[in-house]
Design a protein around this motif. Structure first.
Motif, PDB file in Angstrom:
ATOM      1  N   GLU A   1      51.510 -38.623  -9.713  1.00 49.43           N
ATOM      2  CA  GLU A   1      50.295 -38.528 -10.528  1.00 49.43           C
ATOM      3  C   GLU A   1      49.303 -39.623 -10.155  1.00 49.43           C
ATOM      4  N   LEU A   2      49.810 -40.847  -9.981  1.00 48.62           N
ATOM      5  CA  LEU A   2      48.947 -41.957  -9.594  1.00 48.62           C
ATOM      6  C   LEU A   2      48.339 -41.705  -8.222  1.00 48.62           C
ATOM      7  N   ARG A   3      49.134 -41.187  -7.325  1.00 47.15           N
ATOM      8  CA  ARG A   3      48.614 -40.847  -5.992  1.00 47.15           C
ATOM      9  C   ARG A   3      47.444 -39.873  -6.092  1.00 47.15           C
ATOM     10  N   ASP A   4      47.594 -38.845  -6.910  1.00 47.09           N
ATOM     11  CA  ASP A   4      46.543 -37.839  -7.046  1.00 47.09           C
ATOM     12  C   ASP A   4      45.261 -38.451  -7.612  1.00 47.09           C
ATOM     13  N   GLN A   5      45.393 -39.352  -8.575  1.00 51.09           N
ATOM     14  CA  GLN A   5      44.225 -40.014  -9.155  1.00 51.09           C
ATOM     15  C   GLN A   5      43.496 -40.857  -8.108  1.00 51.09           C
ATOM     16  N   ILE A   6      44.252 -41.585  -7.311  1.00 52.47           N
ATOM     17  CA  ILE A   6      43.635 -42.470  -6.324  1.00 52.47           C
ATOM     18  C   ILE A   6      42.967 -41.667  -5.214  1.00 52.47           C
ATOM     19  N   VAL A   7      43.632 -40.633  -4.724  1.00 49.49           N
ATOM     20  CA  VAL A   7      43.045 -39.799  -3.673  1.00 49.49           C
ATOM     21  C   VAL A   7      41.719 -39.208  -4.156  1.00 49.49           C
ATOM     22  N   ALA A   8      41.682 -38.715  -5.376  1.00 46.37           N
ATOM     23  CA  ALA A   8      40.441 -38.147  -5.922  1.00 46.37           C
ATOM     24  C   ALA A   8      39.351 -39.205  -6.039  1.00 46.37           C
ATOM     25  N   ALA A   9      39.708 -40.398  -6.495  1.00 46.24           N
ATOM     26  CA  ALA A   9      38.726 -41.469  -6.652  1.00 46.24           C
ATOM     27  C   ALA A   9      38.172 -41.909  -5.300  1.00 46.24           C
ATOM     28  N   PHE A  10      39.032 -42.006  -4.292  1.00 47.64           N
ATOM     29  CA  PHE A  10      38.573 -42.456  -2.976  1.00 47.64           C
ATOM     30  C   PHE A  10      37.687 -41.400  -2.302  1.00 47.64           C
ATOM     31  N   GLU A  11      38.026 -40.141  -2.444  1.00 54.26           N
ATOM     32  CA  GLU A  11      37.144 -39.106  -1.904  1.00 54.26           C
ATOM     33  C   GLU A  11      35.817 -39.079  -2.678  1.00 54.26           C
ATOM     34  N   GLY A  12      35.861 -39.427  -3.958  1.00 52.97           N
ATOM     35  CA  GLY A  12      34.632 -39.547  -4.726  1.00 52.97           C
ATOM     36  C   GLY A  12      33.737 -40.665  -4.212  1.00 52.97           C
ATOM     37  N   LEU A  13      34.326 -41.786  -3.787  1.00 55.05           N
ATOM     38  CA  LEU A  13      33.544 -42.866  -3.186  1.00 55.05           C
ATOM     39  C   LEU A  13      32.876 -42.400  -1.896  1.00 55.05           C
ATOM     40  N   GLU A  14      33.586 -41.607  -1.120  1.00 54.84           N
ATOM     41  CA  GLU A  14      32.997 -41.067   0.103  1.00 54.84           C
ATOM     42  C   GLU A  14      31.801 -40.174  -0.223  1.00 54.84           C
ATOM     43  N   ASP A  15      31.936 -39.325  -1.221  1.00 50.71           N
ATOM     44  CA  ASP A  15      30.871 -38.387  -1.586  1.00 50.71           C
ATOM     45  C   ASP A  15      29.639 -39.101  -2.131  1.00 50.71           C
ATOM     46  N   SER A  16      29.831 -40.216  -2.823  1.00 53.94           N
ATOM     47  CA  SER A  16      28.717 -40.879  -3.503  1.00 53.94           C
ATOM     48  C   SER A  16      28.047 -41.961  -2.665  1.00 53.94           C
ATOM     49  N   HIS A  17      28.461 -42.125  -1.418  1.00 54.19           N
ATOM     50  CA  HIS A  17      27.888 -43.174  -0.572  1.00 54.19           C
ATOM     51  C   HIS A  17      26.619 -42.657   0.101  1.00 54.19           C
ATOM     52  N   HIS A  18      25.478 -42.951  -0.540  1.00 51.21           N
ATOM     53  CA  HIS A  18      24.196 -42.459  -0.029  1.00 51.21           C
ATOM     54  C   HIS A  18      23.247 -43.580   0.375  1.00 51.21           C
ATOM     55  N   ARG A  19      23.658 -44.838   0.182  1.00 54.56           N
ATOM     56  CA  ARG A  19      22.834 -45.976   0.579  1.00 54.56           C
ATOM     57  C   ARG A  19      23.659 -46.931   1.417  1.00 54.56           C
ATOM     58  N   GLY A  20      23.041 -47.501   2.442  1.00 52.17           N
ATOM     59  CA  GLY A  20      23.720 -48.505   3.220  1.00 52.17           C
ATOM     60  C   GLY A  20      24.292 -47.966   4.520  1.00 52.17           C
ATOM     61  N   PRO A  21      25.032 -48.810   5.232  1.00 50.26           N
ATOM     62  CA  PRO A  21      25.566 -48.433   6.549  1.00 50.26           C
ATOM     63  C   PRO A  21      26.444 -47.191   6.494  1.00 50.26           C
ATOM     64  N   LEU A  22      26.351 -46.380   7.511  1.00 49.66           N
ATOM     65  CA  LEU A  22      27.209 -45.210   7.747  1.00 49.66           C
ATOM     66  C   LEU A  22      27.000 -44.091   6.731  1.00 49.66           C
ATOM     67  N   ARG A  23      25.903 -44.150   5.984  1.00 49.48           N
ATOM     68  CA  ARG A  23      25.669 -43.113   4.975  1.00 49.48           C
ATOM     69  C   ARG A  23      25.444 -41.738   5.590  1.00 49.48           C
ATOM     70  N   ASP A  24      25.072 -41.697   6.902  1.00 49.62           N
ATOM     71  CA  ASP A  24      24.797 -40.411   7.543  1.00 49.62           C
ATOM     72  C   ASP A  24      26.061 -39.728   8.081  1.00 49.62           C
ATOM     73  N   LEU A  25      27.207 -40.416   8.024  1.00 52.66           N
ATOM     74  CA  LEU A  25      28.451 -39.776   8.436  1.00 52.66           C
ATOM     75  C   LEU A  25      28.863 -38.719   7.413  1.00 52.66           C
ATOM     76  N   ALA A  26      29.692 -37.808   7.844  1.00 52.16           N
ATOM     77  CA  ALA A  26      30.270 -36.848   6.903  1.00 52.16           C
ATOM     78  C   ALA A  26      31.238 -37.568   5.970  1.00 52.16           C
ATOM     79  N   PRO A  27      31.283 -37.192   4.697  1.00 56.84           N
ATOM     80  CA  PRO A  27      32.247 -37.816   3.782  1.00 56.84           C
ATOM     81  C   PRO A  27      33.676 -37.645   4.295  1.00 56.84           C
ATOM     82  N   GLY A  28      34.444 -38.705   4.241  1.00 59.21           N
ATOM     83  CA  GLY A  28      35.831 -38.650   4.691  1.00 59.21           C
ATOM     84  C   GLY A  28      36.698 -37.843   3.746  1.00 59.21           C
ATOM     85  N   ARG A  29      37.759 -37.269   4.304  1.00 60.01           N
ATOM     86  CA  ARG A  29      38.747 -36.536   3.523  1.00 60.01           C
ATOM     87  C   ARG A  29      40.145 -36.914   3.992  1.00 60.01           C
TER      88      ARG A  29
END
Length: 296
Positions: free
Chosen positions: A18-46
């Motif tokens: 369960e903890l793994r699932d929460q963390i994976v979702a949160a980290f992919e959420g960080l990838e999706d919400s990165h719109h400012r700063g370095p590397l923002r033009d890369l595709a969100p990681g999965r």
């Protein structure tokens, strides 16, 4: 509490997943919400997810888990979040090591069962700290215990980030006793130390091992709160630092610091040694190593 503890094992294993699932979702959420700063033009990681397996010496099934690794994202250069539940018979070296730690019953019955989550994140932006977290339950016919913790590993330290990381952990441990956080912090300072460099691996955190108070429910609740502290301790730091610009000097500092991380994990880390010694998937065990590192 005595063997076989089937219900307790199942609950612990389910919590780590369960903890793994929460963390994976949160980290992919960080990838999706990165719109400012370095590397923002890369595709969100999965995360790439694969099953891991462990086999006993005779080739029979001995458990396994999930290895989830993200590479070359906007925010994470490499992050792994692994869960596993393995079982079997401890080899002679592992039996000797546990007997030396005072684990009862090993010599007469070397069976074991272990379940846990292990996470290491290496970031794209050197202003964002690397981080490690793991929690686990271990069982033998003569004993059970919990272990784990989390620690922060910045190459460019910000005092306020270090303070936030520690304060969040302290708040989550407070319900388990006022004396617990100072003890686990001191334990982390001692454990995550690199003797041949005469320095700490990072800025510390909390750590425990062989936790058996005699009350399985209380120790499981503590282990869960160590896990629950991780995202609120870590994610705000990444949200704050990921927009910052960086160049060659910052990247150089990051690569050199990663060298320290690799040295510690290969030479001293107990989990790395146990995973390799008991035949678990080597790629999953060595997931903690950074994608790039440098030595001066």
């Amino acid at each position: 509490m005595t063997a076989p503890m089937a219900e307790e094992k199942a609950r612990a294993s389910a919590w780590f997943r369960e903890l793994r699932d929460q963390i994976v979702a949160a980290f992919e959420g960080l990838e999706d919400s990165h719109h400012r700063g370095p590397l923002r033009d890369l595709a969100p990681g999965r995360f790439d997810v694969s099953e891991t397996t462990r086999h006993s010496d005779d080739g029979s099934d001995a458990g396994g888990g999930l290895m989830s690794v993200m590479r070359d994202g906007r925010v994470f250069e490499k992050v792994g979040v692994n869960v596993s539940t393995v079982y079997g018979t401890l080899g002679a070296a592992a039996q000797q090591a546990m007997a030396a730690r005072g684990v009862p019953g090993i010599a007469g019955d070397p069976r074991f069962w272990a379940s846990g989550i292990s996470l290491v994140a290496h970031m794209q932006n050197p202003h964002c700290p690397a981080v490690h977290m793991n929690t686990r339950m271990f069982w033998t016919p003569g004993a059970w215990w919990f272990g784990g913790g989390s620690d922060l590993n910045p190459c460019l330290e910000y005092a306020e980030d270090t303070a936030h990381f520690h304060a969040t952990q302290e708040a989550h441990l407070a319900p388990h006793g006022a004396d617990l956080y100072p003890r686990l912090k001191e334990w982390a300072d001692e454990y995550f130390y690199i003797p041949h460099r005469k320095r700490a691996r990072g800025v510390g955190g909390i750590f425990m091992d062989d936790r058996n108070s005699g009350d399985w429910e209380a120790d499981f609740a503590l282990t869960q709160d160590i896990g629950r502290a991780f995202l609120p301790a870590f994610v705000p730091l990444i949200e704050k630092r990921r927009p910052l610009p960086f160049g060659k000097p910052e990247r150089e500092a990051q690569l050199v610091h990663r060298g320290l991380y690799a040295e510690y994990n290969l030479v001293y880390d107990r989990g790395t040694k146990f995973g390799l010694a008991t035949g678990h998937d080597a790629n999953a065990v060595l997931m903690s190593l950074p994608p790039l590192a440098k030595w001066v």
